[in-house]
Design a protein around this motif. Sequence first.
Motif, mmCIF file in Angstrom:
data_model
loop_
_atom_site.group_PDB
_atom_site.id
_atom_site.type_symbol
_atom_site.label_atom_id
_atom_site.label_comp_id
_atom_site.label_asym_id
_atom_site.label_seq_id
_atom_site.Cartn_x
_atom_site.Cartn_y
_atom_site.Cartn_z
ATOM 1 N N UNK A 45 58.467 36.966 -123.044
ATOM 2 C CA UNK A 45 57.113 37.518 -123.008
ATOM 3 C C UNK A 45 56.112 36.482 -122.487
ATOM 4 N N UNK A 46 56.314 35.230 -122.849
ATOM 5 C CA UNK A 46 55.444 34.154 -122.352
ATOM 6 C C UNK A 46 55.595 34.040 -120.836
ATOM 7 N N UNK A 47 56.842 34.046 -120.367
ATOM 8 C CA UNK A 47 57.099 33.991 -118.922
ATOM 9 C C UNK A 47 56.429 35.174 -118.228
ATOM 10 N N UNK A 48 56.606 36.364 -118.770
ATOM 11 C CA UNK A 48 56.012 37.562 -118.180
ATOM 12 C C UNK A 48 54.499 37.495 -118.134
ATOM 13 N N UNK A 49 53.889 37.017 -119.211
ATOM 14 C CA UNK A 49 52.429 36.915 -119.255
ATOM 15 C C UNK A 49 51.920 35.938 -118.195
ATOM 16 N N UNK A 50 52.615 34.826 -118.030
ATOM 17 C CA UNK A 50 52.190 33.843 -117.028
ATOM 18 C C UNK A 50 52.406 34.357 -115.608
ATOM 19 N N UNK A 51 53.521 35.028 -115.376
ATOM 20 C CA UNK A 51 53.763 35.577 -114.045
ATOM 21 C C UNK A 51 52.734 36.647 -113.693
ATOM 22 N N UNK B 103 58.960 31.880 -112.634
ATOM 23 C CA UNK B 103 58.468 30.798 -113.486
ATOM 24 C C UNK B 103 59.376 30.465 -114.662
ATOM 25 N N UNK B 104 60.400 31.279 -114.891
ATOM 26 C CA UNK B 104 61.189 31.134 -116.115
ATOM 27 C C UNK B 104 61.779 29.733 -116.303
#
Length: 93
Positions: free
Chosen positions: A60-66, A74-75
């Motif tokens: 979810x953090x990766x998705x939010x940043x992307x 970005x993962x």
Amino acid sequence: MSTETVPNLPEHPKLNRLFRLQYEEAQKTHVLLYPEGMVKLNQSASEILLLCDGSRTVNAIVGALETKFNTSGLEADVRSMLQEATRRNWLDA
């Protein structure tokens, strides 16, 4: 060859209660404050740690940043930063 192991990432990363993340106007950047001092963070580390509130998974953090930066892929970088933060005890295990 290094014998240091890669730390397991917490399922829902959360900042260790011994650290406080805040924006320092004088330095124009986020810093991690702790009893013995301060760590000046770059923008990428700041953006990642700001999302480590214990409610989001790593994905979810990766998705939010992307989404925020309108990019993908970005993962690996996010996981690498979270592993370093875990190694330094910035995150609860």
